[in-house]
Design a protein around this motif. Structure first.
Motif, PDB file in Angstrom:
ATOM      1  N   MET A  50       0.841  -1.201   0.000  1.00 60.75           N
ATOM      2  CA  MET A  50       0.000   0.000   0.000  1.00 60.75           C
ATOM      3  C   MET A  50       0.878   1.253   0.000  1.00 60.75           C
ATOM      4  SD  MET A  50      -3.074  -1.130  -0.105  1.00 60.75           S
ATOM      5  CE  MET A  50      -2.905  -2.810  -0.648  1.00 60.75           C
ATOM      6  N   PHE A  51       1.961   1.179   0.748  1.00 64.40           N
ATOM      7  CA  PHE A  51       2.898   2.306   0.775  1.00 64.40           C
ATOM      8  C   PHE A  51       3.473   2.538  -0.624  1.00 64.40           C
ATOM      9  CE2 PHE A  51       7.309   3.894   1.359  1.00 64.40           C
ATOM     10  CZ  PHE A  51       6.986   5.137   1.878  1.00 64.40           C
ATOM     11  N   ALA A  83      -7.737   2.903 -17.592  1.00 67.55           N
ATOM     12  CA  ALA A  83      -7.591   3.847 -16.487  1.00 67.55           C
ATOM     13  C   ALA A  83      -8.092   3.241 -15.185  1.00 67.55           C
ATOM     14  CB  ALA A  83      -8.352   5.136 -16.799  1.00 67.55           C
ATOM     15  N   ILE A  84      -9.268   2.615 -15.239  1.00 70.62           N
ATOM     16  CA  ILE A  84      -9.842   2.015 -14.027  1.00 70.62           C
ATOM     17  C   ILE A  84      -8.948   0.895 -13.512  1.00 70.62           C
ATOM     18  CG2 ILE A  84     -11.736   0.523 -13.273  1.00 70.62           C
ATOM     19  CD1 ILE A  84     -12.518   3.389 -13.265  1.00 70.62           C
ATOM     20  N   LEU A  85      -8.469   0.086 -14.454  1.00 69.94           N
ATOM     21  CA  LEU A  85      -7.619  -1.053 -14.084  1.00 69.94           C
ATOM     22  C   LEU A  85      -6.386  -0.598 -13.306  1.00 69.94           C
ATOM     23  CD1 LEU A  85      -8.646  -3.745 -15.053  1.00 69.94           C
ATOM     24  CD2 LEU A  85      -6.796  -3.811 -16.743  1.00 69.94           C
ATOM     25  N   ILE A  86      -5.804   0.517 -13.737  1.00 65.75           N
ATOM     26  CA  ILE A  86      -4.612   1.014 -13.047  1.00 65.75           C
ATOM     27  C   ILE A  86      -5.000   1.795 -11.797  1.00 65.75           C
ATOM     28  CG2 ILE A  86      -2.550   2.460 -13.270  1.00 65.75           C
ATOM     29  CD1 ILE A  86      -2.755   2.039 -16.307  1.00 65.75           C
ATOM     30  N   ALA A  87      -6.046   2.604 -11.927  1.00 62.83           N
ATOM     31  CA  ALA A  87      -6.338   3.561 -10.847  1.00 62.83           C
ATOM     32  C   ALA A  87      -6.954   2.904  -9.619  1.00 62.83           C
ATOM     33  CB  ALA A  87      -7.256   4.669 -11.367  1.00 62.83           C
ATOM     34  N   VAL A  88      -7.758   1.870  -9.813  1.00 63.37           N
ATOM     35  CA  VAL A  88      -8.469   1.312  -8.656  1.00 63.37           C
ATOM     36  C   VAL A  88      -7.522   0.752  -7.597  1.00 63.37           C
ATOM     37  CG1 VAL A  88     -10.052  -0.508  -7.912  1.00 63.37           C
ATOM     38  CG2 VAL A  88     -10.673   1.000  -9.787  1.00 63.37           C
ATOM     39  N   PRO A  89      -6.599  -0.153  -7.971  1.00 61.60           N
ATOM     40  CA  PRO A  89      -5.697  -0.642  -6.909  1.00 61.60           C
ATOM     41  C   PRO A  89      -4.865   0.482  -6.293  1.00 61.60           C
ATOM     42  CG  PRO A  89      -5.075  -1.542  -9.061  1.00 61.60           C
ATOM     43  CD  PRO A  89      -6.361  -0.832  -9.251  1.00 61.60           C
ATOM     44  N   LEU A  90      -4.372   1.397  -7.134  1.00 59.30           N
ATOM     45  CA  LEU A  90      -3.563   2.493  -6.597  1.00 59.30           C
ATOM     46  C   LEU A  90      -4.381   3.369  -5.644  1.00 59.30           C
ATOM     47  CD1 LEU A  90      -1.422   3.661  -9.662  1.00 59.30           C
ATOM     48  CD2 LEU A  90      -0.717   2.320  -7.701  1.00 59.30           C
ATOM     49  N   SER A  91      -5.611   3.727  -6.070  1.00 54.81           N
ATOM     50  CA  SER A  91      -6.428   4.615  -5.233  1.00 54.81           C
ATOM     51  C   SER A  91      -6.798   3.947  -3.918  1.00 54.81           C
ATOM     52  CB  SER A  91      -7.715   4.995  -5.945  1.00 54.81           C
ATOM     53  OG  SER A  91      -7.459   5.409  -7.239  1.00 54.81           O
ATOM     54  N   LEU A  92      -7.165   2.659  -4.009  1.00 55.63           N
ATOM     55  CA  LEU A  92      -7.524   1.957  -2.778  1.00 55.63           C
ATOM     56  C   LEU A  92      -6.316   1.869  -1.863  1.00 55.63           C
ATOM     57  CD1 LEU A  92     -10.001  -0.843  -3.841  1.00 55.63           C
ATOM     58  CD2 LEU A  92     -10.422   1.431  -2.935  1.00 55.63           C
TER      59      LEU A  92
END
Lengths: 280, 275, 314
Positions: free
Chosen positions: A18-19, C83-92
């Protein structure tokens, strides 16, 4: 059943992951800033602020007209959208019943999700077509229309925070509803409304898509409300996709100026909320 | 101790018989006053008289409709979404529920002081006091100055704030804030002042000061005060009405209500066997 | 005692105030309805000419006046999905790190930086995209993907940098703040009692997240993702600047493409004939309907989550 050690390792790994995600998100931000600042600073000069664009392919010149154009467009947008947004927000809290209030709230929420290019097309059909010319006012209309939901919702949320006893205190003195709202309710929440509004203004100041078919851009000096006008984001767009190195250089300079404008507005807006009043 | 105070401060009025009360000038009265929140009826037809230049206390357990009652007297009740009223409220000969009545004028003649001090947070002490004048179109500086001084003097706050009139109203202590709110109400020269549990958020010393103030205001104003504190009602009022579950159980001279009430329920409440 | 104060009486003040605020509120409502109406009205020629075929035809030919929107719809959907595929794990990840995992001192500054990301104008993302992201994608990302997954047609073909993949990446950066800030709010509303319950039975922090927070906040997070998707679908400038603007459907993510918003941005002011303009309007209308539907869905999800969170708290 997983062993204690494995579970703890899993916990460590996921925390680390997460980091890593958080860092990964920050990298583009740092990169954007680094490039805008280094490329912008090396490209910017006095000419940029004082000169008009040079004809295609000729080096030199600046974006004086685009800077003034953006300031004019944004001011005009504020001029109509802020009063409309605030007063509509006042209506929602002070006068409207729950049904009507949620209708207006829903409209504003939906409005804020409409793609900016669609707003541009709407403003084009509504104003540019009948007037037969791209114009400053059509651009200001499009930008203002995008600002309204922010102002309206901020006003609503802020006015809701004003304790009922404050309103009653004023009304009990025989003060009219109008004066109570303006001098007691709105003046109490003004810092909050300013913050939200300025954040919205910062956002529309950087908008390009709604201006493509309204303000349109102009390579010569114009502040005529009924003619096409230059705008900083438009100019950055045109220069960025151009094949000329000097124009690309100026696009970075423009980006630096635009980002400064946006961030100054954001910072000013945050400082407005520092003035806090305690309600009792 | 508490009873001693009442005995010594007892006036001729408090021992008056009901028949003599009738001869006093009635400032306000209600006829079959009903108040609703949506479909819930909070008041079930109240008939009550409020005598001129006297303090009338309204007591009763919480939720009995006493606050709702006085909020009907200056038509503040209907400001709550979904609230409405039926019946009649008169101020002198004026029917306050008549269609073409000027609400603003009513609220100027009938001032109100609230449960918690609510000075306007963005205004100075000076502007707080003259808000009711300034925001109603009065611009004459010397008139305002005079009104502010007069009102603060009457509210026994002048000495404490005369050197800091341009400070924020919020800079005062709770008790001072409440007296500021009283001064604010006095500035528009009301005839009646409604107090809605004015001391419930104050410490005992501030409470004493506000009570003293209310006592002195009786000379020139008609006072109605809602309180959950029976000693307070006994100390400062001339008449008392006991409310229970949206009805007026008993109304009479304070002395009589507190010593020899007609109704058993009143006695139970007064003696603390209830609530 | 009579009232001798010379009050000024302005009887029309309050009625005028109330009616003018009401008028402005309904004015905003009216403008929004007008927006839908105008887009509908101006697309009529295209709707009449092409009907539903408009959405299934891949031909976009201004010369023969034959218009089909499928390549743009495809481009919009695929770029948004990337975009969703990349952004969702990063945002979460960011949201969890900010609300649960990260040390206290890092949370506020990190949050501030993420908010800055939301404040950067779209055209600056585009500028950065052209001169920084696209070369990077061409030199490193595409060769890497081609080497690892080159067996699949998605990752085959010439590597321009400019194209669907870059558009998807830039969109993901732009929607991360939206998704992460709403998710963070959702996570912060998970009742402490539930979290403590998980710790009480010996769960590690990650197990608590997986077993309590994620299931509890599911509808709220889903709403956040859909809201992010709505943003991605409508985003114009940055995409226009890096996607290559070619109205073809190519399987390869490396190839240039076009989206609904970018075709409007590029061609609207050149649309000389009324049918051409109407076709672009219809694309705008479709985009409007799509984003409206997604927004309404997302808000319902987020609202229902807030309702639930309030219920458990009380």
């Amino acid at each position: 059943m997983k062993s204690h050690l494995r579970r703890r390792a899993e916990n460590k790994i996921m925390t680390g992951l997460m980091f890593l995600f958080a860092i990964l998100t920050i990298i583009p931000l740092i990169s954007i800033f680094a490039f805008v600042i280094t490329k912008g600073v090396t490209s910017i000069n006095l000419d940029f602020f004082t000169h008009l664009p040079k004809p295609v392919g000729e080096p030199g010149g600046g974006m004086a007209n685009a800077i003034v154009g953006t300031l004019l467009l944004v001011s005009l947008a504020c001029l109509w959208a802020i009063p409309v947004g605030i007063l509509a927000g006042v209506y929602m809290v002070e006068f409207a019943g729950p049904r009507i209030a949620s209708t207006i709230r829903f409209t504003a929420d939906v409005l804020s999700g409409i793609p900016s290019i669609v707003i541009g097309v709407f403003a084009y059909s509504l104003m540019v077509l009948p007037m037969r010319s791209f114009s400053t006012i059509s651009g200001a209309f499009a930008l203002g229309f995008m600002l309204i939901p922010t102002v309206l919702r901020t006003t609503e949320e802020m006015i809701k925070l004003v304790p009922q006893t404050l309103r009653e205190g004023a009304l009990a003195l025989g003060i009219s509803r109008f004066k109570t709202t303006i001098h007691i309710v709105l003046s109490t929440t003004l810092p909050g409304i300013i913050t939200g509004t300025l954040l919205g203004v910062a956002r529309i100041a950087g908008e390009t898509a709604p201006l493509l078919f309204t303000a349109f851009g102009n390579r010569v000096w114009s502040t005529n409300l009924f003619e096409p006008i230059a705008a900083l984001p438009l100019q950055i767009f045109v220069y960025a996709i151009s094949p000329f190195e000097d124009w690309q250089r100026q696009a970075w300079a423009g980006a630096l100026v635009l980002i400064m404008m946006v961030f100054v507005l954001s910072v000013v807006s945050r400082s407005a909320t520092k003035r806090k009043y305690s309600f009792s | 101790m508490e009873n001693d105070t009442i005995e010594t401060e007892m006036t001729a009025e408090q021992t008056m018989t009901p028949s003599l009360e009738e001869t006093r000038k009635v400032k306000m009265f209600t006829e079959d006053l009903k108040a609703y929140f949506g479909t819930f009826r909070a008041l079930h037809g109240i008939d009550m008289r409020i005598f001129s230049n006297r303090a009338t206390a309204i007591i009763g357990p919480s939720g009995c409709g006493k606050s709702t009652f006085i909020r009907c007297l200056n038509r503040m009740h209907e400001f709550v979404p979904g609230a409405r009223t039926e019946g009649k409220v008169f101020l002198d000969e004026k029917d306050l529920f008549k269609k073409d009545i000027d609400l603003i004028e009513i609220r100027r003649s009938i001032g109100m002081v609230f449960q918690r001090p609510n000075p306007f947070p963005t205004l100075s002490i000076y502007d707080n006091v003259c808000a009711g004048l300034k925001l109603s179109g009065i611009k004459n500086k010397s008139f305002l100055n005079q009104a502010v001084e007069e009102s603060l003097l009457k509210a026994a706050l002048w000495e404490e704030v005369k050197d800091k009139l341009n400070h924020s109203g919020m800079s005062l202590s709770g008790g001072q804030q409440q007296r500021l709110c009283i001064a604010r109400a006095l500035a528009v020269k009301p005839e009646v002042i409604l107090f809605d549990e004015p001391c419930s958020a104050l410490d005992p010393i501030s409470t004493g000061k506000v009570e003293e103030l209310i006592h002195s205001l009786k000379e020139n104003y008609t006072i109605v005060i809602v309180t959950h504190n029976m000693q307070q009602a006994a100390r400062i009022s001339d008449y008392t009405g006991y409310f229970y579950l949206g009805t007026l159980v008993e109304f009479g001279a304070t002395k009589k209500i507190f010593t020899n009430p007609d109704k058993q329920e009143t006695e139970d409440y007064i003696t603390g066997r209830f609530g | 005692m009579t009232n001798e104060i010379p009050f000024k009486k302005i009887w029309w003040e309050d009625p005028l105030f109330k009616s003018s605020t009401a008028f402005l509120a309904w004015f905003v409502f009216g403008l929004s309805v007008l927006l839908v109406f105008i887009l509908g009205k101006f697309s009529l020629p295209s709707i009449a000419q092409f009907g539903l075929h408009f959405f299934s035809s891949t031909e976009w030919n201004p010369v023969t006046e034959n218009f089909g929107a499928l390549p743009f719809i495809y481009g919009t959907i695929v770029s948004s999905l990337i975009a969703i595929l990349i952004a969702v794990p990063l945002s979460l990840g960011v949201a969890l790190y900010l609300s649960e995992l990260g040390p206290m001192w890092i949370r506020n500054p990190l949050n501030f930086l993420i908010e800055l990301l939301a404040a950067i104008p779209s055209v600056i993302y585009g500028l950065w995209g052209i001169f920084v992201l696209v070369p990077f994608v061409r030199k490193y990302v595409e060769p890497f993907l081609s080497a690892c997954f080159g067996f699949h047609p998605l990752f085959q073909g010439p590597m321009y940098g400019i194209g669907m993949l870059s558009a998807g990446i830039i969109l993901s950066i732009m929607i991360i703040p939206t998704i992460s800030s709403i998710s963070r709010e959702v996570f912060s509303l998970v009742p402490a009692s539930l979290k403590e319950g998980a710790f009480a039975i010996g769960a590690t922090r990650w197990e608590m997240i997986r077993l309590v927070m994620l299931p509890y906040g599911r509808s709220g997070v889903l709403g956040a993702v859909i809201l992010g998707l709505g943003r991605a679908l409508g985003e114009t400038m940055a995409v226009t600047m890096v996607i290559g603007n070619r109205p073809d459907i190519a399987i390869s993510l490396f190839a240039p493409a076009h989206t609904m918003s970018s075709v409007i941005a590029n061609e609207f002011s050149e649309a000389t004939t009324s049918l051409y303009a109407a076709s672009l309007m219809e694309i705008g209308l479709a985009l409007l309907v799509l984003t409206l539907a997604l927004n309404i869905l997302a808000r319902m999800l987020v609202w229902s989550f807030y309702g639930k969170a309030k219920g458990t708290r009380a």
